[in-house]
Motif scaffolding. Sequence first.
Motif, short mmCIF file in Angstrom:
data_model
loop_
_atom_site.label_atom_id
_atom_site.label_comp_id
_atom_site.label_asym_id
_atom_site.label_seq_id
_atom_site.Cartn_x
_atom_site.Cartn_y
_atom_site.Cartn_z
N ASN A 137 0.83 -1.21 0.00
CA ASN A 137 0.00 0.00 0.00
C ASN A 137 0.87 1.26 0.00
O ASN A 137 0.56 2.24 -0.69
CB ASN A 137 -0.93 0.00 1.21
N ARG A 138 1.96 1.23 0.76
CA ARG A 138 2.87 2.37 0.78
C ARG A 138 3.54 2.55 -0.58
O ARG A 138 3.71 3.68 -1.06
CB ARG A 138 3.91 2.19 1.88
N LYS A 139 3.95 1.44 -1.17
CA LYS A 139 4.60 1.50 -2.47
C LYS A 139 3.62 2.01 -3.54
O LYS A 139 4.03 2.75 -4.45
CB LYS A 139 5.13 0.13 -2.86
N TYR A 140 2.36 1.64 -3.41
CA TYR A 140 1.34 2.08 -4.37
C TYR A 140 1.16 3.61 -4.28
O TYR A 140 1.15 4.31 -5.30
CB TYR A 140 0.03 1.38 -4.08
N LEU A 141 1.04 4.13 -3.05
CA LEU A 141 0.91 5.57 -2.86
C LEU A 141 2.15 6.28 -3.38
O LEU A 141 2.05 7.30 -4.08
CB LEU A 141 0.71 5.88 -1.38
N LEU A 142 3.32 5.75 -3.06
CA LEU A 142 4.57 6.34 -3.52
C LEU A 142 4.65 6.36 -5.04
O LEU A 142 5.03 7.37 -5.65
CB LEU A 142 5.76 5.56 -2.94
N ARG A 143 4.27 5.26 -5.67
CA ARG A 143 4.32 5.16 -7.13
C ARG A 143 3.38 6.18 -7.79
O ARG A 143 3.74 6.84 -8.78
CB ARG A 143 3.95 3.74 -7.56
N MET A 144 2.18 6.34 -7.23
CA MET A 144 1.21 7.28 -7.78
C MET A 144 1.73 8.73 -7.67
O MET A 144 1.59 9.51 -8.61
CB MET A 144 -0.12 7.15 -7.05
N MET A 145 2.34 9.06 -6.53
CA MET A 145 2.82 10.42 -6.34
C MET A 145 4.09 10.69 -7.15
O MET A 145 4.26 11.77 -7.71
CB MET A 145 3.07 10.67 -4.85
N LYS A 146 4.97 9.71 -7.24
CA LYS A 146 6.19 9.87 -8.04
C LYS A 146 5.88 10.06 -9.51
O LYS A 146 6.64 10.71 -10.23
CB LYS A 146 7.11 8.67 -7.84
N SER A 147 4.76 9.50 -9.96
CA SER A 147 4.39 9.64 -11.37
C SER A 147 4.13 11.10 -11.74
O SER A 147 4.17 11.47 -12.91
CB SER A 147 3.14 8.80 -11.68
N GLN A 148 3.87 11.94 -10.73
CA GLN A 148 3.65 13.36 -10.96
C GLN A 148 4.82 14.22 -10.47
O GLN A 148 4.70 15.43 -10.35
CB GLN A 148 2.35 13.81 -10.28
N GLY A 149 5.95 13.56 -10.18
CA GLY A 149 7.15 14.29 -9.84
C GLY A 149 7.35 14.61 -8.37
O GLY A 149 8.30 15.31 -8.01
N PHE A 150 6.49 14.10 -7.49
CA PHE A 150 6.64 14.34 -6.06
C PHE A 150 7.77 13.50 -5.48
O PHE A 150 8.11 12.44 -6.03
CB PHE A 150 5.34 14.00 -5.31
N VAL A 151 8.34 13.96 -4.37
CA VAL A 151 9.26 13.14 -3.60
C VAL A 151 8.63 12.89 -2.23
O VAL A 151 7.82 13.70 -1.75
CB VAL A 151 10.66 13.78 -3.43
N ASN A 152 9.01 11.79 -1.60
CA ASN A 152 8.45 11.39 -0.32
C ASN A 152 9.48 11.56 0.79
O ASN A 152 10.66 11.28 0.60
CB ASN A 152 7.99 9.93 -0.41
N HIS A 153 9.03 12.01 1.95
CA HIS A 153 9.90 12.04 3.13
C HIS A 153 10.14 10.59 3.56
O HIS A 153 9.19 9.85 3.81
CB HIS A 153 9.22 12.82 4.26
N PRO A 154 11.40 10.14 3.63
CA PRO A 154 11.69 8.73 3.90
C PRO A 154 11.13 8.19 5.21
O PRO A 154 10.90 6.99 5.33
CB PRO A 154 13.23 8.69 3.92
#
Length: 276
Positions: free
Chosen positions: A208-225
Motif C-alpha cells: 500500500n505504501r509503495k502504491y501511494l509512492l508510485r502514484m505520487m512519483k508519477s507526478q514528480g513528487f518526492v516522499n519524506h523517507p
Amino acid sequence: MIDYVKYNFEEILFITVCLIILAFLFSVLRTKKSRHRIGYYLNFIVYKLGLRRHISRRYISRIHVNENYEHLVELAKHPKIIIDEGTVEMPVLLRKRVAMKIYKVADKLPADRCLKIYSAFRSRILLYEKWNEEINRVQSDNLEVGRAELLSIVNTKVNNPHGSMGGHDSGGAVDLSICDNNGIDIDFGSKYHERYNKADLTKEQNDNRKYLLRMMKSQGFVNHPDQWWHFSYGDRMWAAYKGKRMGGIYGSAEKEFENMGYVRIIKTDTTSVNVK
C-alpha cells in the motif's frame, strides 16, 4: 640522489599524491560555501547508495530557492478527493502546479479509492497561535519543567514557527493517504503522524505504501523517507532529494515584513484551478 629516488620511488610517489590531494582539498574547501556544497553532494551520494535513510535536515535547509511566485490556490472540490477537516488548515491551499498534480493523481485512482488530504499549506500566523497555546498548556501541567525541556516537549506536538515547517509553509508540501469512498484509509501500517516500526510492516502494508509512492512519483513528487504520508514538489526537500542543490522554486509563502508580523506575499487565487 638518483639512487635514492630509484629505491624510494613508491614512497615518494605516495607522498606526492597525498600532497596534491591535500592541496586540492584546501583549494576546494577553503570557503564555507564550498564546504556546504561538498557536504550536500556527499550527503546525497550516501543517501542514493542506501547507506543512510535520509538527507541531513541541515543540508536541506541550505538548498537555494529561486522563488517563482506561483499563486497559492484553493483546492477545488473533486469527486475523488476527501478533506480531513480535523487536521487540515482551511481553506486548503497549495501552489497551482501542485494542486493540478494532485488532481491528476486522484483521477488515476480506481473507482473505489480516493485521496485523503490531511495537511497542505500551513500559515505561520496559525502556527504561532498553536505554538503559544501548546507552550501554555504544557507549562501549566508541568510547572517544574525548565525552558529547554518545555520546548523539547512542545516540539513533539507542534511544529516550531521559528524554524522550518517541513515545506508546508511553501505551499509545495502535502500530507495525504489513499482511502475508500467513505474516507477510511487503506492499511499503511500506521495512522497519519503515528510512529511506526518499518520492520513490523506486513506485505499488504508495504504494498500500500509503495502504491501511494508510485502514484505520487508519477507526478514528480518526492516522499519524506520517514513519513509515508508526506510528499512535496518544488520546495527545499524536493530539490534536495532530486539532487538539485540550487533547484528549489517554492520558498515560504509568507515572510516577516518590517516587524509587522507575517503577511502572505504569494497571491492567493481561489478561482484559477477548476475541475473539468
